[in-house]
Design a protein around this motif. Structure first.
Motif, PDB file in Angstrom:
ATOM      1  N   THR A  43      35.126 -39.525 -17.887  1.00 35.55           N
ATOM      2  CA  THR A  43      34.895 -38.360 -17.023  1.00 35.55           C
ATOM      3  C   THR A  43      33.470 -38.359 -16.485  1.00 35.55           C
ATOM      4  OG1 THR A  43      36.507 -37.069 -18.290  1.00 35.55           O
ATOM      5  CG2 THR A  43      34.955 -35.847 -16.928  1.00 35.55           C
ATOM      6  N   ALA A  44      32.512 -38.659 -17.339  1.00 39.86           N
ATOM      7  CA  ALA A  44      31.112 -38.683 -16.898  1.00 39.86           C
ATOM      8  C   ALA A  44      30.866 -39.799 -15.896  1.00 39.86           C
ATOM      9  CB  ALA A  44      30.196 -38.839 -18.109  1.00 39.86           C
ATOM     10  N   ALA A  45      31.462 -40.972 -16.119  1.00 40.79           N
ATOM     11  CA  ALA A  45      31.251 -42.100 -15.209  1.00 40.79           C
ATOM     12  C   ALA A  45      31.859 -41.823 -13.836  1.00 40.79           C
ATOM     13  CB  ALA A  45      31.853 -43.369 -15.809  1.00 40.79           C
ATOM     14  N   LEU A  46      33.043 -41.230 -13.819  1.00 39.28           N
ATOM     15  CA  LEU A  46      33.690 -40.936 -12.542  1.00 39.28           C
ATOM     16  C   LEU A  46      32.988 -39.815 -11.786  1.00 39.28           C
ATOM     17  CD1 LEU A  46      37.433 -41.149 -13.660  1.00 39.28           C
ATOM     18  CD2 LEU A  46      36.184 -42.799 -12.236  1.00 39.28           C
ATOM     19  N   SER A  57      24.249 -42.632 -24.990  1.00 42.31           N
ATOM     20  CA  SER A  57      24.749 -41.580 -25.883  1.00 42.31           C
ATOM     21  C   SER A  57      26.281 -41.555 -25.892  1.00 42.31           C
ATOM     22  CB  SER A  57      24.208 -40.221 -25.431  1.00 42.31           C
ATOM     23  OG  SER A  57      24.741 -39.175 -26.219  1.00 42.31           O
ATOM     24  N   LEU A  58      26.881 -41.627 -24.705  1.00 41.93           N
ATOM     25  CA  LEU A  58      28.338 -41.617 -24.635  1.00 41.93           C
ATOM     26  C   LEU A  58      28.941 -42.878 -25.251  1.00 41.93           C
ATOM     27  CD1 LEU A  58      28.668 -40.245 -20.990  1.00 41.93           C
ATOM     28  CD2 LEU A  58      29.335 -39.041 -23.081  1.00 41.93           C
ATOM     29  N   GLY A  59      28.279 -44.011 -25.020  1.00 43.60           N
ATOM     30  CA  GLY A  59      28.781 -45.255 -25.591  1.00 43.60           C
ATOM     31  C   GLY A  59      28.697 -45.278 -27.109  1.00 43.60           C
ATOM     32  N   PRO A  99      36.118 -39.200 -27.309  1.00 44.24           N
ATOM     33  CA  PRO A  99      34.865 -39.735 -26.766  1.00 44.24           C
ATOM     34  C   PRO A  99      35.081 -40.702 -25.613  1.00 44.24           C
ATOM     35  CG  PRO A  99      35.306 -40.645 -28.937  1.00 44.24           C
ATOM     36  CD  PRO A  99      36.287 -39.543 -28.731  1.00 44.24           C
ATOM     37  N   VAL A 100      36.218 -41.409 -25.607  1.00 44.38           N
ATOM     38  CA  VAL A 100      36.494 -42.315 -24.492  1.00 44.38           C
ATOM     39  C   VAL A 100      36.699 -41.517 -23.205  1.00 44.38           C
ATOM     40  CG1 VAL A 100      38.127 -43.997 -23.566  1.00 44.38           C
ATOM     41  CG2 VAL A 100      37.437 -44.132 -25.946  1.00 44.38           C
TER      42      VAL A 100
END
Length: 228
Positions: A73-76, A90-92, A67-68
């Motif tokens: 990946t989503a943030a970048l 959701s990711l957090g 999950p990290v």
């Protein structure tokens, strides 16, 4: 159209035979079917409990890192480094749940030193702090601040991984060229797995004895009058 008596007898005989075979066929199949082989005792896997614990440690590490990496990946990949609030939350949450699960997975039995358990707990807590900071930056959309937060989260993830590898009872790496990893105080060495007994060798099979030579046949007597 009337059927002759002979044809009727033949037809009747064929029908009776078909019915008889149809009824007896399954019985013949049941009689001729091979019986189920008796259960064979399967020997246990040597050191299965220790191997299972090591496998679980690897699974715990993967459960945190996946999950990290999804969050990183989503943030970048987000335009301008800005994540939608719903996606960030959701990711957090996935990361927070994984960290909590990894913290609960620590064995209660004294198989690992207290210092190793403390280091893992500290690494997980630090990772949670770094992820929270990353989420705050990702919601604002500051590329420079995001790069710093991503790097801090990666470092915190490495800390978690190393604390699990060194304190989780995993075997030491043995690939030539890799440096020897340090050990944590209080962590017992990984016990050696019991060896698998060798299969006993079969006795030598005696060679086949040679057959006696066949006796020579006597020469045929000459016939008078046939000489050259």
């Amino acid at each position: 159209m009337r059927m002759s008596r002979t044809a009727g007898l033949l037809l009747s005989t064929a029908v009776c035979g078909a019915l008889a075979l149809g009824t007896a066929g399954p019985a013949f199949s049941a009689v001729g079917a091979p019986s189920t082989a008796a259960a064979v005792d399967v020997p246990p896997i040597p050191g299965a409990e220790a191997l299972g614990q090591q496998t679980k440690v690897l699974g715990d590490a993967a459960g945190v890192l996946k999950p990290v990496t999804d969050l990183l990946t989503a943030a970048l990949a987000a335009p301008g480094g800005k994540l939608p609030a719903a996606d960030a939350d959701s990711l957090g949450k996935a990361v927070t749940d994984a960290i909590a699960k990894a913290g609960e997975a620590a064995p209660k039995a004294p198989t690992r030193g207290a210092e190793a358990v403390d280091l893992k707990a500290k690494a997980l807590a630090d990772l949670q702090v770094k992820v929270t900071a990353l989420l705050e930056v990702a919601k604002k959309g500051d590329p420079k601040a995001l790069a710093v937060a991503v790097q801090a989260t990666i470092t915190a993830s490495v800390n978690v991984l190393v604390s699990i590898v060194l304190g989780g009872g995993l075997p030491a790496a043995d690939l030539p060229g890799l440096p020897k990893l340090p050990t944590l105080p209080g962590v017992p060495p990984v016990p050696a797995l019991p060896g698998v007994p060798e299969t006993p060798k079969l006795p030598a099979v005696p060679g086949t004895p040679e057959l006696p030579a066949a006796p020579a046949l006597p020469a045929a007597p000459s016939v008078p009058g046939l000489g050259g």
